[in-house]
Design a protein around this motif. Structure first.
Motif, PDB file in Angstrom:
ATOM      1  N   GLN A 158     -10.986  -8.150  -2.598  1.00  0.00           N
ATOM      2  CA  GLN A 158     -10.361  -8.895  -1.739  1.00  0.00           C
ATOM      3  C   GLN A 158      -9.554  -9.900  -2.847  1.00  0.00           C
ATOM      4  O   GLN A 158     -10.427 -10.762  -3.728  1.00  0.00           O
ATOM      5  CB  GLN A 158     -11.185  -9.799  -0.860  1.00  0.00           C
ATOM      6  CG  GLN A 158     -11.849  -8.855   0.218  1.00  0.00           C
ATOM      7  CD  GLN A 158     -10.852  -8.218   1.069  1.00  0.00           C
ATOM      8  OE1 GLN A 158      -9.631  -8.792   1.314  1.00  0.00           O
ATOM      9  NE2 GLN A 158     -11.092  -7.082   1.318  1.00  0.00           N
ATOM     10  N   THR A 159      -8.264 -10.376  -2.598  1.00  0.00           N
ATOM     11  CA  THR A 159      -7.650 -11.361  -3.442  1.00  0.00           C
ATOM     12  C   THR A 159      -6.927 -12.456  -2.577  1.00  0.00           C
ATOM     13  O   THR A 159      -6.870 -12.034  -1.211  1.00  0.00           O
ATOM     14  CB  THR A 159      -6.603 -10.517  -4.377  1.00  0.00           C
ATOM     15  OG1 THR A 159      -5.427 -10.102  -3.591  1.00  0.00           O
ATOM     16  CG2 THR A 159      -7.133  -9.737  -5.093  1.00  0.00           C
ATOM     17  N   ALA A 160      -6.377 -13.304  -3.143  1.00  0.00           N
ATOM     18  CA  ALA A 160      -5.551 -14.376  -2.268  1.00  0.00           C
ATOM     19  C   ALA A 160      -4.503 -13.734  -1.500  1.00  0.00           C
ATOM     20  O   ALA A 160      -4.192 -13.948  -0.527  1.00  0.00           O
ATOM     21  CB  ALA A 160      -5.043 -15.480  -3.147  1.00  0.00           C
ATOM     22  N   GLU A 161      -3.800 -12.492  -1.974  1.00  0.00           N
ATOM     23  CA  GLU A 161      -2.749 -11.903  -1.531  1.00  0.00           C
ATOM     24  C   GLU A 161      -3.176 -10.799  -0.487  1.00  0.00           C
ATOM     25  O   GLU A 161      -2.558 -10.187   0.380  1.00  0.00           O
ATOM     26  CB  GLU A 161      -1.730 -11.223  -2.508  1.00  0.00           C
ATOM     27  CG  GLU A 161      -1.257 -12.058  -3.439  1.00  0.00           C
ATOM     28  CD  GLU A 161      -1.960 -12.775  -4.579  1.00  0.00           C
ATOM     29  OE1 GLU A 161      -2.954 -11.897  -5.081  1.00  0.00           O
ATOM     30  OE2 GLU A 161      -1.895 -13.961  -4.817  1.00  0.00           O
ATOM     31  N   GLY A 162      -4.459 -10.613  -0.471  1.00  0.00           N
ATOM     32  CA  GLY A 162      -5.235  -9.551   0.512  1.00  0.00           C
ATOM     33  C   GLY A 162      -5.793  -8.686  -0.126  1.00  0.00           C
ATOM     34  O   GLY A 162      -6.355  -9.013  -1.163  1.00  0.00           O
ATOM     35  N   SER A 163      -6.170  -7.638   0.278  1.00  0.00           N
ATOM     36  CA  SER A 163      -7.202  -6.341   0.095  1.00  0.00           C
ATOM     37  C   SER A 163      -6.279  -5.362  -1.175  1.00  0.00           C
ATOM     38  O   SER A 163      -5.094  -5.015  -0.876  1.00  0.00           O
ATOM     39  CB  SER A 163      -7.526  -5.848   1.149  1.00  0.00           C
ATOM     40  OG  SER A 163      -8.659  -4.582   0.541  1.00  0.00           O
ATOM     41  N   VAL A 164      -7.038  -5.261  -2.151  1.00  0.00           N
ATOM     42  CA  VAL A 164      -6.373  -4.314  -3.285  1.00  0.00           C
ATOM     43  C   VAL A 164      -7.141  -3.197  -3.128  1.00  0.00           C
ATOM     44  O   VAL A 164      -8.543  -3.397  -3.388  1.00  0.00           O
ATOM     45  CB  VAL A 164      -6.039  -5.005  -4.577  1.00  0.00           C
ATOM     46  CG1 VAL A 164      -5.501  -4.078  -5.596  1.00  0.00           C
ATOM     47  CG2 VAL A 164      -5.266  -6.383  -4.416  1.00  0.00           C
ATOM     48  N   ALA A 182      -3.041  -0.338  -4.996  1.00  0.00           N
ATOM     49  CA  ALA A 182      -1.802  -0.850  -4.193  1.00  0.00           C
ATOM     50  C   ALA A 182      -2.493  -2.002  -3.199  1.00  0.00           C
ATOM     51  O   ALA A 182      -3.733  -1.847  -2.984  1.00  0.00           O
ATOM     52  CB  ALA A 182      -1.504   0.382  -2.952  1.00  0.00           C
ATOM     53  N   THR A 183      -1.921  -3.073  -2.703  1.00  0.00           N
ATOM     54  CA  THR A 183      -2.214  -3.990  -1.930  1.00  0.00           C
ATOM     55  C   THR A 183      -1.956  -3.413  -0.585  1.00  0.00           C
ATOM     56  O   THR A 183      -0.964  -2.939   0.121  1.00  0.00           O
ATOM     57  CB  THR A 183      -1.311  -5.007  -2.226  1.00  0.00           C
ATOM     58  OG1 THR A 183      -1.368  -5.513  -3.532  1.00  0.00           O
ATOM     59  CG2 THR A 183      -2.020  -6.313  -1.282  1.00  0.00           C
ATOM     60  N   ALA A 184      -2.950  -3.627   0.220  1.00  0.00           N
ATOM     61  CA  ALA A 184      -3.066  -3.282   1.661  1.00  0.00           C
ATOM     62  C   ALA A 184      -2.141  -4.344   2.269  1.00  0.00           C
ATOM     63  O   ALA A 184      -1.829  -5.301   1.790  1.00  0.00           O
ATOM     64  CB  ALA A 184      -4.402  -3.615   2.300  1.00  0.00           C
ATOM     65  N   PRO A 185      -1.568  -4.123   3.478  1.00  0.00           N
ATOM     66  CA  PRO A 185      -1.835  -3.129   4.310  1.00  0.00           C
ATOM     67  C   PRO A 185      -1.199  -1.487   4.079  1.00  0.00           C
ATOM     68  O   PRO A 185      -1.189  -0.728   4.482  1.00  0.00           O
ATOM     69  CB  PRO A 185      -1.284  -3.515   5.878  1.00  0.00           C
ATOM     70  CG  PRO A 185      -0.043  -4.245   5.387  1.00  0.00           C
ATOM     71  CD  PRO A 185      -0.476  -4.925   4.023  1.00  0.00           C
ATOM     72  N   ALA A 186      -0.568  -1.626   2.601  1.00  0.00           N
ATOM     73  CA  ALA A 186       0.098  -0.249   2.254  1.00  0.00           C
ATOM     74  C   ALA A 186      -1.106   0.851   2.380  1.00  0.00           C
ATOM     75  O   ALA A 186      -2.287   0.778   1.928  1.00  0.00           O
ATOM     76  CB  ALA A 186       0.634  -0.212   1.050  1.00  0.00           C
ATOM     77  N   ARG A 187      -0.603   2.056   3.080  1.00  0.00           N
ATOM     78  CA  ARG A 187      -1.513   3.076   2.998  1.00  0.00           C
ATOM     79  C   ARG A 187      -1.509   3.936   1.836  1.00  0.00           C
ATOM     80  O   ARG A 187      -0.543   3.923   1.265  1.00  0.00           O
ATOM     81  CB  ARG A 187      -1.182   4.237   4.173  1.00  0.00           C
ATOM     82  CG  ARG A 187      -1.932   3.762   5.518  1.00  0.00           C
ATOM     83  CD  ARG A 187      -1.695   4.961   6.541  1.00  0.00           C
ATOM     84  NE  ARG A 187      -2.680   6.114   6.252  1.00  0.00           N
ATOM     85  CZ  ARG A 187      -3.704   6.292   6.881  1.00  0.00           C
ATOM     86  NH1 ARG A 187      -4.312   5.412   7.467  1.00  0.00           N
ATOM     87  NH2 ARG A 187      -4.232   7.422   6.741  1.00  0.00           N
TER      88      ARG A 187
END
Length: 102
Positions: free
Chosen positions: A28-34, A69-74
């Motif tokens: 979990q990062t500030a930009e989202g889930s990696v 890859a950063t989520a929400p990218a599948r």
């Protein structure tokens, strides 16, 4: 000698992949889930003398390949990761073998 002697060949290199696995780690990062896909390979290599089959060198190596890859990218699993981790393991062992022969 009972073995086969190859003309002009002093050594033979043999090896085995002893472990090959894959996993996904999530951070979990500030930009989202990696999500990071990781393939790890472990291998062993022996250098044998063609004169008497003695072991001249024995090494173990490891190679790791990663994709993120950063989520929400599948993210579907990257099929190139396993071969890349094997190549990196071979590069690891080869580099150390060459250094030890200098």
């Amino acid at each position: 000698s009972d073995g086969v002697r190859l003309k002009g060949v002093d050594f033979v290199v043999v090896g085995s992949v002893t472990s090959l696995g894959a996993r996904v780690e999530t951070e979990q990062t500030a930009e989202g889930s990696v999500k990071t896909q990781i393939s790890e390979c472990r291998l062993t290599v022996k250098v044998l003398s063609t004169e008497d089959s003695s072991v001249v060198a024995a090494l173990a190596g490891k190679g790791i390949a990663k994709r993120s890859a950063t989520a929400p990218a599948r993210m579907s699993f990257d099929p190139t990761l396993a071969p890349e981790s094997v190549r990196k393991g071979v590069d690891d062992v080869t580099g150390r073998l060459i250094e030890s022969m200098k």
